[in-house]
Design a protein around this motif. Sequence first.
Motif, short mmCIF file in Angstrom:
data_model
loop_
_atom_site.label_atom_id
_atom_site.label_comp_id
_atom_site.label_asym_id
_atom_site.label_seq_id
_atom_site.Cartn_x
_atom_site.Cartn_y
_atom_site.Cartn_z
N TRP A 17 -28.63 0.10 4.35
CA TRP A 17 -28.44 1.44 3.77
C TRP A 17 -29.24 2.47 4.55
CZ3 TRP A 17 -29.53 0.53 -2.19
CH2 TRP A 17 -28.60 -0.39 -2.70
N SER A 51 -12.90 -3.36 -3.43
CA SER A 51 -12.67 -2.01 -2.90
C SER A 51 -12.01 -1.11 -3.95
CB SER A 51 -11.83 -2.07 -1.62
OG SER A 51 -12.60 -2.69 -0.61
N LEU A 54 -14.92 -0.16 -6.15
CA LEU A 54 -15.64 0.90 -5.43
C LEU A 54 -14.89 2.23 -5.58
CD1 LEU A 54 -17.81 1.94 -3.58
CD2 LEU A 54 -16.64 0.90 -1.63
N LEU A 57 -15.93 3.78 -8.77
CA LEU A 57 -17.27 4.40 -8.67
C LEU A 57 -17.22 5.70 -7.90
CD1 LEU A 57 -19.81 1.59 -7.71
CD2 LEU A 57 -19.63 2.81 -9.88
N ILE A 58 -16.47 5.69 -6.81
CA ILE A 58 -16.36 6.90 -5.98
C ILE A 58 -15.72 8.02 -6.79
CG2 ILE A 58 -15.14 7.89 -3.99
CD1 ILE A 58 -15.57 5.16 -2.57
N TYR A 61 -18.21 9.46 -9.03
CA TYR A 61 -19.19 10.26 -8.28
C TYR A 61 -18.59 11.61 -7.90
CZ TYR A 61 -22.71 11.22 -4.67
OH TYR A 61 -23.71 11.79 -3.93
N VAL A 96 -9.85 2.70 0.56
CA VAL A 96 -11.04 1.87 0.78
C VAL A 96 -10.62 0.46 1.15
CG1 VAL A 96 -13.24 1.12 -0.21
CG2 VAL A 96 -12.15 3.21 -1.08
N THR A 156 -21.76 -1.67 -1.29
CA THR A 156 -22.78 -0.64 -1.54
C THR A 156 -22.89 0.34 -0.37
OG1 THR A 156 -24.46 -2.21 -0.73
CG2 THR A 156 -24.15 -2.07 -3.12
N PHE A 159 -20.08 2.83 -0.29
CA PHE A 159 -20.33 3.89 -1.28
C PHE A 159 -21.25 4.97 -0.67
CE2 PHE A 159 -22.85 6.07 -4.41
CZ PHE A 159 -21.88 6.53 -5.28
N ALA A 163 -20.59 8.87 -0.08
CA ALA A 163 -21.40 9.83 -0.84
C ALA A 163 -22.05 10.85 0.10
CB ALA A 163 -22.47 9.09 -1.65
N GLU A 216 -17.24 -4.68 -10.86
CA GLU A 216 -17.62 -5.36 -9.62
C GLU A 216 -18.57 -6.53 -9.92
OE1 GLU A 216 -16.69 -5.62 -6.77
OE2 GLU A 216 -18.33 -6.14 -5.43
N LEU A 297 -27.17 2.39 -8.02
CA LEU A 297 -26.77 1.61 -6.84
C LEU A 297 -27.91 0.67 -6.41
CD1 LEU A 297 -24.31 1.56 -4.72
CD2 LEU A 297 -25.96 2.64 -3.18
#
Length: 330
Positions: A17, A51, A54, A57-58, A61, A96, A156, A159, A163, A216, A297
């Motif tokens: 990350w 995916s 994800l 989640l996206i 967000y 994704v 992760t 993401f 972001a 997930e 996260l």
Amino acid sequence: MRGEATRREILSQPDVWASCLAAPPAQDEALKEEIRRARFDRLLVTGCGSSYYLALLIAGYLRTRAAVPVDAHPAGEIWLHPDLHVDRTRYLAICVSRSGRTSEVLHAREILTAKSQARTVALTCTPNGALAQVCDHVLSAEMAQEESVVMTRSFTTMFLQLARAFSDAGSLASLPARARTLLTAHGRRMEALGSQAKFARVIFLASGSLYGFAREAALKVEEMSLTPATAYHVLEFRHGPIAVVEPGTLAVCWLTDAGREQERRVAEETRWLGAEVVVIGGDGPQDIPLSGEGEALAAMPLIHLLALGRALARSRDPDRPRTIGHVVEI
Ligand code: F1P
């Protein structure tokens, strides 16, 4: 050794990350310009399996950050039922796929461009893959590419890569250090919890923008340990599914900023019925403390370790689960 690659990839998340956040943002600029010009009416996020979770989640967000409505649908649903999910408004579609080869995602992109002339973004770990070649923009999380079949750090890191294209990197900068601290403080305990044979049932509960984490997490337990796990919206859980809770149930419940009092009550009720409950964002001795849902996260590597513990205790190899492969091509 069983699960060696998966463990390495789980534990590498804070470093991967950090390198994602430190990478020059050049590839974001064209996309940021596209977002600034905002020649689209809706954002749509799609993918399959991890995916797709994800994508959920996206979408959560982006809903608080984008000026247009945001949807998330499984790519297979867009492919099979385009009229249910895609209209003729102008979309910016975020597709994704770790591999960039999943058939449904490629078909969904085609439908989106044909039906609504969508502008498309490939969010992927494979920047030279089939998906990246046909999309207008590429957000690459190549540094998170995996050897293991099961997606952990790719999830992760993709993401984070998304972001940072939609918000200032400063708001994300503390996540690697936070994940490192949580891994040191709770990693062994979460893996040991996952490995306990007494848990016949594993349940994940989350609401709002965090719901994708619960989906997930359940998928991680299923893919790695080949045992069933279920995910629910927190309050939905009380409308029937809570009936299955008894000693031998392991539950994980995320707290959101807006819903924490109600969510905490459901976690308490689940504990009272005999389950062992870990609250992500809670402050009890079993819980994983967070300063708010923006840090959620950072707790995901702990969920990965829980699933790994369950897999290894059952002599499964999460690097190569017997039933699934890296990509589904149909
Ligand atoms: C998506 C996916 C994975 C799953 C399995 C098959 O792949 O469904 O989530 O773990 O390995 O593929 P991708 O489109 O992100 O490459």
